[in-house]
Design an enzyme around this catalytic site. Sequence first.
Site: not given
Ligand code: R5P
Length: 309
Positions: A39-40, A170, A193
């Site tokens: 597997g390496e 976010d 968020k």
């Molecule tokens: C978060 O900090 C990132 O910027 C993305 O919003 C996040 O990682 C997206 O992940 P998912 O699609 O699982 O919500």
Amino acid sequence: MDNSIVFFAGSSHPELAQEICSELNILQGEISIKTFPDGELSIEILEDVEGRDVFVLQSLSGHPSHYLMELLIMIDALKRSSARNITAVVPYLSYCRQDRRDKPGTPITAKLVANLLASAGISHLITCDLHSDQIEGFFEIPVTHIHCQKLLSEHIKKMSEDNFIIVAPDMGSLKIAETMARSMDAELAVIKKNRLNAFDVDMTLIGDVRNKNVLIPDDLCSTAGTLVSAAKLCQEKGAKQVIATATHGLFVSNALDKIESSNIAFLVVSNTIPSHSLSSKITYVTISTLLADAIRNISKQRVNFSHCC
Ligand code: R5P
């Protein structure tokens, strides 16, 4: 044919490797990547790279740990073959979401990966939309950090004439959203968020999206929980149409189904990660020109430097 650029690719993203070679009008360096019976990985550089400036492409998605190891071994092989400079071209650098210790007992994997690449022997990194800009500081070597918002927004402008309000899904995506808003001359709103677990999030919108077309940009789409929840919230708050962009389309678990059944009209992603999507809502935009330009610039600087010194 440009003979000053020596370009190798790992096994993670052959289509992008091909596109970059076509842009640069070069042939890919010959390399053998096999697996030993246990597997390496067994890797051999089949070109003379002594004294040459070498570029190695590897995108760390799908099987991030495997592809990271493959990249490290390729770099080691190139270094031991006396390459003069090794630039890692890593469009998607995985393990970057853990870029600080948010609770005791956790690692900082972004720093660990930076250390691994540096000790393997790279002298330059080219990458796209790192999870946070400060990750650049984890490297003691030059980092060419490509931001893909202009490319993605130009594509959106071709697909839709409408004016948008840009909504950061976010706080971490605020910088990306600001860049997108500038490039589209648009207003900006943000969502607060709270991640409840790996799949669920709780969201509050700060801003007014009533009767507006919303564009939600993110650095990456993994389970699609963030984009789908943000789009739903915007619709509940009175948005007309919701579209989204992400630089890195990981699409894990049932992300594609979630996007299909969501109110996201369409999602534009770059091809930092191989496109495996059959969703009619997802459009891919290639980053090959941006990467080829970065490679060309670094190569030119090195050639100029070696001529003058
Ligand atoms: C978060 O900090 C990132 O910027 C993305 O919003 C996040 O990682 C997206 O992940 P998912 O699609 O699982 O919500």
